[in-house]
Design a protein around this motif. Structure first.
Motif, short mmCIF file in Angstrom:
data_model
loop_
_atom_site.label_atom_id
_atom_site.label_comp_id
_atom_site.label_asym_id
_atom_site.label_seq_id
_atom_site.Cartn_x
_atom_site.Cartn_y
_atom_site.Cartn_z
N ALA A 280 19.04 -8.28 -7.36
CA ALA A 280 19.98 -7.27 -6.88
C ALA A 280 19.46 -6.52 -5.66
O ALA A 280 20.21 -5.81 -4.99
CB ALA A 280 20.30 -6.27 -7.99
N ALA A 281 18.16 -6.66 -5.36
CA ALA A 281 17.54 -5.89 -4.28
C ALA A 281 18.21 -6.09 -2.92
O ALA A 281 18.42 -5.11 -2.19
CB ALA A 281 16.05 -6.21 -4.19
N PRO A 282 18.59 -7.33 -2.51
CA PRO A 282 19.24 -7.48 -1.20
C PRO A 282 20.53 -6.69 -1.08
O PRO A 282 20.76 -6.00 -0.08
CB PRO A 282 19.49 -8.99 -1.11
CG PRO A 282 18.43 -9.60 -1.97
CD PRO A 282 18.28 -8.64 -3.12
N LEU A 283 21.39 -6.77 -2.10
CA LEU A 283 22.65 -6.04 -2.06
C LEU A 283 22.41 -4.53 -2.07
O LEU A 283 23.06 -3.78 -1.33
CB LEU A 283 23.54 -6.44 -3.24
CG LEU A 283 24.89 -5.70 -3.35
CD1 LEU A 283 25.72 -5.91 -2.09
CD2 LEU A 283 25.65 -6.16 -4.59
N LEU B 206 2.16 -1.41 -0.72
CA LEU B 206 3.53 -1.05 -0.40
C LEU B 206 3.68 0.44 -0.10
O LEU B 206 4.20 0.84 0.94
CB LEU B 206 4.46 -1.47 -1.54
CG LEU B 206 5.96 -1.38 -1.26
CD1 LEU B 206 6.33 -2.22 -0.05
CD2 LEU B 206 6.74 -1.85 -2.48
N LEU B 207 3.23 1.29 -1.02
CA LEU B 207 3.41 2.73 -0.84
C LEU B 207 2.47 3.29 0.22
O LEU B 207 2.90 3.98 1.15
CB LEU B 207 3.19 3.45 -2.17
CG LEU B 207 4.18 3.11 -3.29
CD1 LEU B 207 3.81 3.86 -4.57
CD2 LEU B 207 5.60 3.48 -2.88
N MET C 260 10.57 -3.68 2.82
CA MET C 260 9.20 -4.19 2.83
C MET C 260 9.00 -5.24 1.73
O MET C 260 8.32 -6.24 1.91
CB MET C 260 8.21 -3.04 2.65
CG MET C 260 8.15 -2.03 3.79
SD MET C 260 7.67 -2.74 5.39
CE MET C 260 9.27 -2.77 6.23
N ARG C 261 9.60 -5.00 0.57
CA ARG C 261 9.47 -5.96 -0.53
C ARG C 261 10.20 -7.26 -0.21
O ARG C 261 9.69 -8.36 -0.47
CB ARG C 261 10.04 -5.34 -1.81
CG ARG C 261 9.94 -6.25 -3.04
CD ARG C 261 8.48 -6.62 -3.34
NE ARG C 261 8.37 -7.66 -4.35
CZ ARG C 261 8.09 -7.44 -5.62
NH1 ARG C 261 7.90 -6.22 -6.07
NH2 ARG C 261 7.99 -8.45 -6.46
N LEU C 262 11.39 -7.16 0.38
CA LEU C 262 12.14 -8.36 0.73
C LEU C 262 11.40 -9.18 1.79
O LEU C 262 11.37 -10.41 1.73
CB LEU C 262 13.54 -7.98 1.24
CG LEU C 262 14.51 -7.42 0.19
CD1 LEU C 262 15.77 -6.89 0.86
CD2 LEU C 262 14.85 -8.47 -0.85
N LEU C 263 10.82 -8.50 2.79
CA LEU C 263 10.08 -9.22 3.82
C LEU C 263 8.84 -9.90 3.25
O LEU C 263 8.37 -10.89 3.79
CB LEU C 263 9.68 -8.25 4.94
CG LEU C 263 10.80 -7.81 5.87
CD1 LEU C 263 10.31 -6.73 6.83
CD2 LEU C 263 11.38 -8.99 6.64
N VAL D 266 16.21 -12.62 5.29
CA VAL D 266 16.29 -11.17 5.11
C VAL D 266 17.15 -10.55 6.20
O VAL D 266 18.01 -9.71 5.94
CB VAL D 266 14.88 -10.54 5.12
CG1 VAL D 266 14.98 -9.02 5.10
CG2 VAL D 266 14.08 -11.02 3.91
N ASN D 267 16.94 -10.97 7.45
CA ASN D 267 17.67 -10.36 8.54
C ASN D 267 19.14 -10.69 8.56
O ASN D 267 19.94 -9.97 9.15
CB ASN D 267 17.02 -10.75 9.88
CG ASN D 267 15.86 -9.84 10.21
OD1 ASN D 267 16.03 -8.82 10.83
ND2 ASN D 267 14.68 -10.21 9.76
#
Length: 302
Positions: free
Chosen positions: A14-17, A184-185, A237-240, A248-249
């Motif tokens: 669900a992260a991309p949406l 990440l953080l 950042m997670r998707l990349l 991703v783009n």
């Protein structure tokens, strides 16, 4: 990072949406903030608050801080993705380039990223993904139909938009290439520190900037910091890290259509038949470009 890497598969799907939905609201928040503040002063405050919040999260969750080398790479990513991109877009609009034209120019990003993915990252873009990227760009043009009147602005404004396009493309490719080991953080904290320092310098060089701390500005700033600069950026950042850059783009093609829908719902702005057709093309293009290939065909992430 261990907790983040073990996130449920459902959330990652669900992260991309979720990213697109959050990112598309940036237009509305920026509109409210820009009416009450100098654009560069506003961005400096936004990045300072985001850096402080990310640092608190890093400390509270006992997440790892980046090494000196990682922090340096994170700073480069931040200067490109945050200071360069948002600063360029803000400057283009401030110099008189219509927002619709700016969106279309910056909308070339997925195509440019796809073109550079193979020579820079070794990520082959399939014919199906190229078709999706092209279809999505046509959809963006249709969505912005009727919103690009009012001229193309000055050469300086066009140059600022082109600068934003190059920064977001370079930042995406750079993060994908060297940011795989970035905490990440803590790494995102370093990105915002560098961005705040850069735009703070620009603000001071311009003689400082006025900010009206009224309710509209505070609400807009709060939304942009919490939802965009923290939530959406962490998702990006997670998707990349997990997906090929071109895939991703392609998600960015959905941002202008969603912004148009949100403006229609909230402000009653015109929603033409061309915009609806463009929205459908954007969705179809992203579906093609983001399609997960069969396991046997997984070469270079394509």
């Amino acid at each position: 990072m261990t907790r983040l890497k073990s996130a449920p598969a459902a959330f990652l799907s669900a992260a991309p949406l979720l990213f697109v939905l959050l990112w598309s609201t940036g237009f509305l928040g920026t509109k409210g903030a820009a009416r009450n503040a100098d654009p560069f002063a506003f961005l400096t405050v936004r990045f300072m608050l985001a850096a402080g919040l990310m640092a608190l999260l890093t400390a509270a969750l006992r997440a790892p801080w980046p090494t000196r080398a990682q922090a340096g790479r994170a700073a480069v990513t931040g200067l490109l993705l945050h200071a360069g991109y948002l600063g360029g877009v803000t400057a283009a609009i401030w110099l008189g380039l219509p927002a619709g034209v700016t969106s279309v120019l910056v909308g070339v990003q997925p195509l440019l990223t796809g073109f550079l993915s193979w020579p820079v990252l070794g990520e082959r873009v399939t014919a199906r993904q190229w078709a999706g990227l092209t279809l999505g760009f046509v959809g963006v043009l249709l969505v912005m139909e009727g919103r690009v009147s009012g001229g193309l602005g000055s050469p300086a404004a066009l140059g600022a938009a082109a600068f934003a396009l190059l920064c977001t493309t370079a930042g995406t490719l750079y993060q994908r290439r060297v940011g795989g080991d970035m905490p990440l953080l803590g790494g995102t904290t370093a990105q915002y520190v560098a961005s705040a320092a850069a735009l703070g310098t620009v603000t001071l060089a311009r003689g400082g900037g006025e900010i009206h701390w009224n309710a509209e500005f505070i609400l807009s700033l709060t939304w942009l910091v919490l939802v965009l600069s923290v939530g959406a950026i962490l998702l990006l950042m997670r998707l990349l890290r997990d997906l090929p850059a071109a895939r991703v783009n392609s998600l960015f093609y959905l941002v202008p259509p969603l912004a148009v829908l949100e403006s229609w719902l909230l402000f009653g702005e015109r929603l033409s038949a061309a915009s609806l057709a463009g929205l459908a093309l954007c969705v179809a293009g992203v579906a093609l470009a983001a399609a997960v290939p069969r396991p046997a065909a997984r070469v270079g992430g394509s």
